[in-house]
Design a protein around this motif. Structure first.
Motif, short mmCIF file in Angstrom:
data_model
loop_
_atom_site.label_atom_id
_atom_site.label_comp_id
_atom_site.label_asym_id
_atom_site.label_seq_id
_atom_site.Cartn_x
_atom_site.Cartn_y
_atom_site.Cartn_z
N LEU A 307 0.87 -1.23 0.14
CA LEU A 307 0.12 0.18 -0.08
C LEU A 307 0.97 1.28 -0.03
N THR A 308 2.08 1.22 0.48
CA THR A 308 2.95 2.30 0.36
C THR A 308 3.32 2.60 -0.86
N GLY A 309 3.62 1.43 -1.54
CA GLY A 309 3.76 1.58 -3.00
C GLY A 309 2.75 2.03 -3.92
N VAL A 310 1.61 1.75 -3.62
CA VAL A 310 0.46 2.43 -3.98
C VAL A 310 0.24 3.99 -3.88
N VAL A 311 0.62 4.44 -2.73
CA VAL A 311 0.36 5.57 -2.45
C VAL A 311 1.37 6.24 -3.26
N VAL A 312 2.58 5.91 -3.31
CA VAL A 312 3.68 6.67 -3.83
C VAL A 312 3.06 6.55 -5.49
N GLY A 321 7.03 3.43 -7.31
CA GLY A 321 6.58 2.88 -5.82
C GLY A 321 6.32 1.61 -5.78
N LEU A 322 5.04 1.07 -6.67
CA LEU A 322 4.66 -0.28 -7.03
C LEU A 322 5.67 -1.18 -7.29
N GLY A 368 12.47 5.31 1.02
CA GLY A 368 12.10 4.14 1.92
C GLY A 368 11.78 2.83 1.17
N LEU A 369 10.86 2.87 0.33
CA LEU A 369 10.68 1.89 -0.67
C LEU A 369 11.93 1.25 -1.41
#
Length: 391
Positions: A307-312, A321-322, A368-369
């Motif tokens: 979900l962090t990747g989705v947010v990015v 990000g994903l 971070g990713l």
């Protein structure tokens, strides 16, 4: 083949109608805690040496047996010798002994007959003197033949003391208990109040066996502080699962609202709750629940990364990000399936939200990713090299 021999003969000091072995400890009884430690090192058959049988002892032994351990209650060395396979190795636990999993693993790993001893004057509590400078610390590893030796002696001899004398006469190896361990986490307690005080230190030590840096420096200190309080209040292990799941669900909502810092922080709270709950479940013999809690930690961590990747991706409009998130998950899955001992610096599922959080706080979750993906890649690379070194 390992067999456990636990003595449960002495009365509690402040409860003369109860055996010291059945005093409350760790949300159950002391003897159940002792049996739990023995089962963890491979003991599948437990002998409980008694002078009398109480309802509390019967209840404790029934609960131990329900967890897959064969339990035999014996009243003499002759009965004990008849119940044990002649080639078995016996881990002896003194009456009302409190200790840690690390000490039990130490004595169980010995290949020779061995006694755990303390040096006189170091502050550790010795049970019975074995020579002019050392006392027995309550644990021993002896061959089954030693029980037969005790059974051949007069029946009025004290079983526990005579077994110790026979091991000393057989020149058992003496293992010196570290003084600090003896003062805080190892000793005989027959007083309920004193047992409660010692239990806080012992319960806090349970998490020390987790070697990954995330556990060592983050989650184990949290578990060490919270576990004694949870046990003292009788909090069920499933409550930690519910709390962890609730925080995990809240983190999903926050991440979906494009709040990565809050979402990742909330996911870490859920992981901490589940980590503590896993240890609480293990302590109470609920292995299936403990494994389930560890799996939920993996799921929450994976969802947080994705979900962090989705947010990015949604913020930047690109797919970087994903892609980084999926690369992290792929490496993490492969790492979990590698059949090699984990090293402290290797990535764990909980490590990735920890890495992502600082970057999200400063407003650069894509950094971070990237770091998380590199860390996962370095860990799987090290694991592959370890397999190549030891095929």
């Amino acid at each position: 083949m390992l067999v456990g021999l636990v003595f449960a003969t002495e009365d509690a000091e402040d409860r003369p109608d109860a055996l010291a072995a059945t005093l409350p400890f760790g949300g159950a009884t002391l003897i159940e805690y002792q049996a739990r430690l023995l089962a963890a090192v491979g003991v599948g058959h437990l002998l409980v040496a008694v002078s009398r049988v109480t309802p509390a002892l019967l209840g404790a032994t029934s609960r131990i047996a329900s967890r897959g351990v064969t339990v035999d209650v014996v009243r003499s060395a002759e009965e004990a010798a008849a119940k044990v396979h002649p080639l078995a190795q016996v881990i002896v636990v003194a009456d009302a002994l409190v200790t840690t999993d690390a000490v039990i693993e130490w004595i169980a790993s010995e290949t020779h007959e061995a006694l755990l001893v303390t040096r006189d004057g170091d502050g550790s509590v010795g049970i019975e003197r074995v020579d002019n400078a050392h006392s027995w610390a309550g644990l021993a590893r002896v061959p089954a033949a030693r029980l037969a030796d005790v059974a051949s002696l007069p029946v009025d001899y004290d079983f526990q003391s005579t077994l110790l004398r026979q091991a000393v006469a057989a020149r058992a190896v003496q293992l010196l208990l570290p003084p600090a361990t003896g003062r805080t986490r190892h000793g005989v307690e027959r007083n309920a109040a004193a047992l409660l005080r010692r239990s806080k230190s012992v319960l806090a030590a349970l998490g020390d066996r987790r070697t990954a840096w995330t556990d060592r420096f983050i989650f184990t200190p949290i578990t060490g502080w919270t576990l004694p309080h949870l046990v003292a209040r009788g909090v069920p292990a499933w409550a930690a699962t519910v709390a962890g799941g609730a925080f995990g669900f809240a983190s999903i909502i926050l991440l979906a609202m494009l709040m990565p810092a809050a979402g990742l922080a909330t996911s870490l709270v859920g992981i901490a709750a589940l980590s503590t709950g896993s240890m609480l479940s293990w302590l109470r013999g609920e292995d299936r629940l403990a494994r389930a809690q560890e799996r939920v930690i993996q799921v929450i961590s994976a969802i947080a990364v994705v979900l962090t990747g989705v947010v990015v991706t949604r913020i930047s409009g690109g797919g970087t990000g994903l892609v980084l998130a999926m690369a992290t998950i792929a490496c993490a899955v492969l790492l979990e399936r590698t059949p090699v001992p984990r090293r402290r610096w290797w990535a764990t599922p909980a490590a990735h939200p920890l890495i992502l959080l600082p970057a999200a706080i400063v407003g650069h979750p894509v950094v971070g990713l990237g770091l998380s993906a590199l860390y996962a890649l370095a860990s799987i690379g090290a694991a592959i090299e370890a397999i190549r070194e030891k095929p």
